[in-house]
Scaffold this motif. Sequence first.
Motif, PDB file in Angstrom:
ATOM      1  N   MET A   1      10.880  18.157 103.369  1.00 33.86           N
ATOM      2  CA  MET A   1       9.835  17.144 103.738  1.00 33.86           C
ATOM      3  C   MET A   1      10.692  15.466 103.271  1.00 33.86           C
ATOM      4  SD  MET A   1       7.093  16.970 100.634  1.00 33.86           S
ATOM      5  CE  MET A   1       5.965  16.161 101.663  1.00 33.86           C
ATOM      6  N   LEU A   2       9.915  14.566 103.951  1.00 39.22           N
ATOM      7  CA  LEU A   2      10.108  13.152 103.435  1.00 39.22           C
ATOM      8  C   LEU A   2       9.383  12.546 102.440  1.00 39.22           C
ATOM      9  CD1 LEU A   2      12.166  10.801 104.369  1.00 39.22           C
ATOM     10  CD2 LEU A   2      10.346  10.161 106.145  1.00 39.22           C
ATOM     11  N   LEU A   3       9.973  12.303 101.259  1.00 40.31           N
ATOM     12  CA  LEU A   3       9.144  11.798 100.245  1.00 40.31           C
ATOM     13  C   LEU A   3       9.336  10.219 100.189  1.00 40.31           C
ATOM     14  CD1 LEU A   3       7.295  12.638  97.666  1.00 40.31           C
ATOM     15  CD2 LEU A   3       9.456  12.966  96.501  1.00 40.31           C
ATOM     16  N   LYS A   4       8.331   9.366 100.407  1.00 40.78           N
ATOM     17  CA  LYS A   4       8.575   8.007 100.209  1.00 40.78           C
ATOM     18  C   LYS A   4       7.548   7.718  99.129  1.00 40.78           C
ATOM     19  CE  LYS A   4       8.930   7.141 105.361  1.00 40.78           C
ATOM     20  NZ  LYS A   4       8.379   6.313 106.430  1.00 40.78           N
ATOM     21  N   GLY A   5       8.026   6.422  98.511  1.00 33.34           N
ATOM     22  CA  GLY A   5       7.383   5.667  97.486  1.00 33.34           C
ATOM     23  C   GLY A   5       7.722   4.385  97.221  1.00 33.34           C
ATOM     24  N   THR A   6       6.459   3.680  96.759  1.00 35.40           N
ATOM     25  CA  THR A   6       6.679   2.205  96.524  1.00 35.40           C
ATOM     26  C   THR A   6       6.330   1.928  95.159  1.00 35.40           C
ATOM     27  OG1 THR A   6       4.490   1.761  97.250  1.00 35.40           O
ATOM     28  CG2 THR A   6       6.160   1.496  98.896  1.00 35.40           C
ATOM     29  N   ILE A   7       7.173   1.134  94.242  1.00 38.13           N
ATOM     30  CA  ILE A   7       6.983   0.914  92.901  1.00 38.13           C
ATOM     31  C   ILE A   7       6.534  -0.493  92.552  1.00 38.13           C
ATOM     32  CG2 ILE A   7       8.075   1.277  90.743  1.00 38.13           C
ATOM     33  CD1 ILE A   7      10.221   3.048  92.228  1.00 38.13           C
ATOM     34  N   THR A   8       5.253  -0.554  91.969  1.00 42.86           N
ATOM     35  CA  THR A   8       4.815  -1.864  91.581  1.00 42.86           C
ATOM     36  C   THR A   8       4.332  -2.034  90.247  1.00 42.86           C
ATOM     37  OG1 THR A   8       2.782  -1.531  92.170  1.00 42.86           O
ATOM     38  CG2 THR A   8       3.988  -2.572  93.838  1.00 42.86           C
ATOM     39  N   ALA A   9       4.218  -3.149  89.421  1.00 44.28           N
ATOM     40  CA  ALA A   9       3.595  -3.214  88.130  1.00 44.28           C
ATOM     41  C   ALA A   9       2.513  -3.174  88.298  1.00 44.28           C
ATOM     42  CB  ALA A   9       4.363  -4.426  87.630  1.00 44.28           C
ATOM     43  N   TYR A  10       1.832  -3.109  87.036  1.00 41.79           N
ATOM     44  CA  TYR A  10       0.257  -3.187  86.853  1.00 41.79           C
ATOM     45  C   TYR A  10      -0.235  -4.455  87.485  1.00 41.79           C
ATOM     46  CZ  TYR A  10       0.847  -6.115  82.769  1.00 41.79           C
ATOM     47  OH  TYR A  10       1.172  -7.237  82.202  1.00 41.79           O
ATOM     48  N   THR A  11       0.530  -5.431  87.736  1.00 43.33           N
ATOM     49  CA  THR A  11       0.122  -6.880  87.990  1.00 43.33           C
ATOM     50  C   THR A  11       0.014  -7.040  89.597  1.00 43.33           C
ATOM     51  OG1 THR A  11       2.262  -7.763  87.627  1.00 43.33           O
ATOM     52  CG2 THR A  11       1.002  -7.986  85.708  1.00 43.33           C
ATOM     53  N   SER A  75       0.271  24.500 103.747  1.00 48.63           N
ATOM     54  CA  SER A  75      -0.161  23.491 104.858  1.00 48.63           C
ATOM     55  C   SER A  75       0.402  22.080 104.584  1.00 48.63           C
ATOM     56  CB  SER A  75      -1.768  23.408 104.661  1.00 48.63           C
ATOM     57  OG  SER A  75      -2.309  23.072 103.500  1.00 48.63           O
ATOM     58  N   TYR A  76       1.371  22.068 103.592  1.00 43.38           N
ATOM     59  CA  TYR A  76       2.056  20.527 103.343  1.00 43.38           C
ATOM     60  C   TYR A  76       2.523  19.917 104.442  1.00 43.38           C
ATOM     61  CZ  TYR A  76       6.880  22.360 103.233  1.00 43.38           C
ATOM     62  OH  TYR A  76       8.171  22.748 103.647  1.00 43.38           O
ATOM     63  N   LYS A  77       2.463  18.473 104.579  1.00 42.18           N
ATOM     64  CA  LYS A  77       2.911  17.838 105.611  1.00 42.18           C
ATOM     65  C   LYS A  77       4.444  17.418 105.415  1.00 42.18           C
ATOM     66  CE  LYS A  77      -1.209  15.566 106.126  1.00 42.18           C
ATOM     67  NZ  LYS A  77      -2.413  14.029 106.209  1.00 42.18           N
ATOM     68  N   ASP A  78       5.096  17.044 106.703  1.00 43.75           N
ATOM     69  CA  ASP A  78       6.428  16.562 106.534  1.00 43.75           C
ATOM     70  C   ASP A  78       6.778  15.410 105.699  1.00 43.75           C
ATOM     71  OD1 ASP A  78       6.988  19.207 107.875  1.00 43.75           O
ATOM     72  OD2 ASP A  78       7.181  18.085 109.849  1.00 43.75           O
ATOM     73  N   THR A  79       5.670  14.429 105.701  1.00 46.41           N
ATOM     74  CA  THR A  79       5.928  13.324 104.910  1.00 46.41           C
ATOM     75  C   THR A  79       4.893  12.922 104.017  1.00 46.41           C
ATOM     76  OG1 THR A  79       6.879  12.277 107.036  1.00 46.41           O
ATOM     77  CG2 THR A  79       6.133  10.957 105.479  1.00 46.41           C
ATOM     78  N   LEU A  80       5.269  12.629 102.542  1.00 42.78           N
ATOM     79  CA  LEU A  80       4.427  12.584 101.790  1.00 42.78           C
ATOM     80  C   LEU A  80       4.620  10.879 101.157  1.00 42.78           C
ATOM     81  CD1 LEU A  80       2.111  13.141  99.801  1.00 42.78           C
ATOM     82  CD2 LEU A  80       4.012  14.182  98.276  1.00 42.78           C
ATOM     83  N   GLU A  81       3.798  10.059 101.079  1.00 41.46           N
ATOM     84  CA  GLU A  81       3.893   8.763 100.378  1.00 41.46           C
ATOM     85  C   GLU A  81       3.097   8.555  99.273  1.00 41.46           C
ATOM     86  OE1 GLU A  81       2.855   5.628 103.258  1.00 41.46           O
ATOM     87  OE2 GLU A  81       4.107   6.474 104.955  1.00 41.46           O
ATOM     88  N   LEU A  82       3.927   7.776  98.276  1.00 42.26           N
ATOM     89  CA  LEU A  82       3.386   7.692  96.916  1.00 42.26           C
ATOM     90  C   LEU A  82       3.239   6.140  96.568  1.00 42.26           C
ATOM     91  CD1 LEU A  82       5.616  10.517  94.874  1.00 42.26           C
ATOM     92  CD2 LEU A  82       3.132  10.707  95.913  1.00 42.26           C
ATOM     93  N   ARG A  83       2.358   5.793  95.738  1.00 43.58           N
ATOM     94  CA  ARG A  83       2.175   4.390  95.385  1.00 43.58           C
ATOM     95  C   ARG A  83       2.320   4.571  93.956  1.00 43.58           C
ATOM     96  NH1 ARG A  83       0.984  -0.761  96.254  1.00 43.58           N
ATOM     97  NH2 ARG A  83      -0.177  -1.821  94.655  1.00 43.58           N
ATOM     98  N   ILE A  84       3.282   4.018  93.261  1.00 40.71           N
ATOM     99  CA  ILE A  84       3.892   4.225  91.865  1.00 40.71           C
ATOM    100  C   ILE A  84       3.485   2.955  91.207  1.00 40.71           C
ATOM    101  CG2 ILE A  84       5.553   4.971  90.027  1.00 40.71           C
ATOM    102  CD1 ILE A  84       6.571   6.497  92.314  1.00 40.71           C
ATOM    103  N   VAL A  85       2.582   3.028  90.026  1.00 40.40           N
ATOM    104  CA  VAL A  85       2.356   1.771  89.228  1.00 40.40           C
ATOM    105  C   VAL A  85       2.942   2.007  87.949  1.00 40.40           C
ATOM    106  CG1 VAL A  85       0.449   0.143  88.441  1.00 40.40           C
ATOM    107  CG2 VAL A  85       0.224   1.307  90.539  1.00 40.40           C
TER     108      VAL A  85
END
Length: 878
Positions: A1-11, A75-85
């Motif tokens: 699967m394709l695992l995507k993620g964006t990383i931001t600070a609490y601000t 039933s998992y999808k081929d792409t999973l997007e995460l938002r990491i704080v």
Amino acid sequence: MLLKGTITAYTGADVPNCFVKILSTKKNTILHYLNTSDRNSFSIIVSVQKTDTLTIHVSSLGYAKFEQLLTFNSSYKDTLELRIVLQPQYKQLDSVTVKAPPVWKRGDTTFFRVNAFKEGGEKKLKDIIEKIPGFEIIESGQLLYKKKPVEKIMIEGEDVFADQTNLLLNNFPVHVLNNIQAIENQNNNKLLKGLYGDGKVFLNLGLNKTSIKAAFGDGELGIGSGERYTLSPVFFSLYNKIKIGLIANWNNIGNGVSLQQTNELKKENEKNTEGWLMNNYPLQLINNFENRWYIKNNQKDNRFQINTPLSKKVMAKTEINFITDRQSQNSYYNSIFYNTANFIERSDTNNINYTPRMLSIQKSIKWNIDSTKALEVQGNLFRDASNSNQSSIYGGLNNANSLQNNTNNNWNSITLLTSFTHRVSGNKAIEWSVNYNKQSIVQQAVSTSADFPGIFTIPNFYTNLSNIINNKVHHFKSDLRISTKTKEEVTQKGISFSSTLLNINSNSYLQDKNATQSIYQIDNNKNTNNYYIVSLQAFYKKSIQLFFKNPFSVDAAVGFSNARINNSTNVRHIPTPTVNVTMENKHKYSIFDGMLILSYTQNQLASFNLNEASFYPRQTNTYVKVTNTQIPNRILNITYSLAWEGKKNLTSSVLSVTYYSNLTSSLSLLNYKGFLLFQRDSMIQLPTNMYSCNYHYTIPSVALNAVINVDASYTYKTAFLAQGIDNINMRPTSYSFYWIMTNIKKNWKKRYYVRLENSISGYTFNIPNFLGENTPTTTFNFLAKLSQRFILSKTMNLASNISFYNNNLFSDNRAAFTYIDLEWNYRWKESPFHFIIRAENLTNQNRYFNSNNSMLLQSFYSIPLIPRNIFSSLRITF
């Protein structure tokens, strides 16, 4: 699967330079580990099984560690997007000292901490990598890791001169290195990561942090006795979006253009057609002997590469290589040739000048369409304008005059390559490539001798022999490959089509020196054919279960090739069924890792061997033609190896045994006319075999506090010797090669380093009794080396290299001598400046003597050495 993620600070601000680690909870293994560099996002393809569980860790300086558990179901999808704080973390740390181990492993990557292997005098990558276990640089200059060739050397994951491994070995500075990573089971396409590997070995050079954030490199300026000099600036910049590499080398100290360097400038198309050129690389090279000790040269080597982002998704790479050199050498040979019926003797003295001139321009644009698709277009221009000239004085073979040879190349090649990759899912990918190549292979060679009229029985004014080659090549190739993965098994299938048009126009004729008399045409040396070669293959790769617990990996290709030879008198078709099957099985016996490789290959002869009508020039004075070309090449190879590696120390052992059978053999008929050789190779359906055994053992000795290496090799080959002129008889013959080497490395409190190496190598020949009475059939060489380095202070060290050669043992041409170098290195405190003084050939040896033997030719040769000299240089690192 394709695992995507964006990383931001609490601000809400972006957080770049994060470390991301993904673990399989079920297998308790690390699947991926990466740094986001100047980005705050990542995109990773992860192989996920049903009901699998992953843990993702994200960390960055000044923030608390982020950890999240990911559980999957059917039933998992081929792409999973995460938002990491990330949340802030403030903590006062105690002062600690961390000492990393010298070697550690993570998946397919083995890390070597560079400082653990330094002895104090390392300047370039080659100096340090030869001291790291598992690596070796063979005589051709190629780097091996665990006996496999290293295909790429990357710098912090960047492809800057990556495929020019010899260039980086000899020029990349050591002072910026933090670690060296040997990455196994790799392929060239990053989109295919996690799906399959081509079994290739890459190196990645890990830099210290200050070098990553700034430009780095080094430079050396030196002068010495005999008007020798060197100037070699090296510059890299990887921190910004634009990646730059510059390597230049201008010198006349023997560090000239090597055969390995020129090979790295040629792509697959040029390597497939260079056999049409006559050989104009006539210098006699000496194995295990540095070029600066015996070759005079005048090199100008300029390399430049720049990788530039055209947009967020498009990256352009431009590389320019221009090298020229002038190498000279005098040599003396006393040779014994086989002339179909018996052996004849000849001596010759040669004065050789070789001037390589090569230009390579490469441009590529890669478009990352999205996270699953990429299109790359490459354009390559290659030009070879090398030339050589040789003056020879012969004795024997009824020759009474000197010979002058001059060869000029005018070889141009243009290639356009397009490749498209689509990662359909985590378990499937489609690859498609198209390659078009056009070449103009032009070469002219002129030989001048007063012996030509006697050799050809023609009037005395025919003293010039000209060989003219004017060939054209058009080549087209297209490949389609589909790869799918189920569980831990990868299946690959595809089809390959190629079409080649060769317009061959070679001609040999004699003329007077002033070109005023009529031309005397050598009819058997004229070739004006067109060759049409079409090949279609289907290939399939899959794991299958046979005899062992672990499955075989089977790589098979089946197809058909057809070569059509067309000239004014006849049209010939040479159909050849093609079969390429390789079966590989990896298994384990207790503490040993085993590998069995079986391969069978059947394909068409090389294109430059297809003509049966005439002789083709291979050198200025050597002509070859091949008969029975309708017989395909058929090769069988079986290799078995056992390896063991200590878990807590450097102990390792490797034993490999190989059986190689060439089921289509060559029977060479040699006919010397004076100093001209006319060779006919007849393809016969009789096998010639080779048996070889190689052994390596590394032993860390506690008693000596040292590391001992033992290497041994034995090879036995069979062949056929043609005897007779009218009625040809085949005489079976054979030869054996022996080699054993031991070395020991030790240091005393890192103040005194010593390496002692001993090796003995040799050949023995089995020549029929009626021919071998006066022919040397055995030659052995012995070499002992003692390398020492004394660390006098933090800023000064002294090194010496003593080599003792005892060549041609058990023969009348035995030659023994000792070669000594001494080097003093000084570095100013807290300064990037290094001062070096080197004294070479302190024993003032004037010549190198050795033998160069085969079953058809035995030569005793003598090469002059550079006399005793002093060289000093100033080096700066930044």
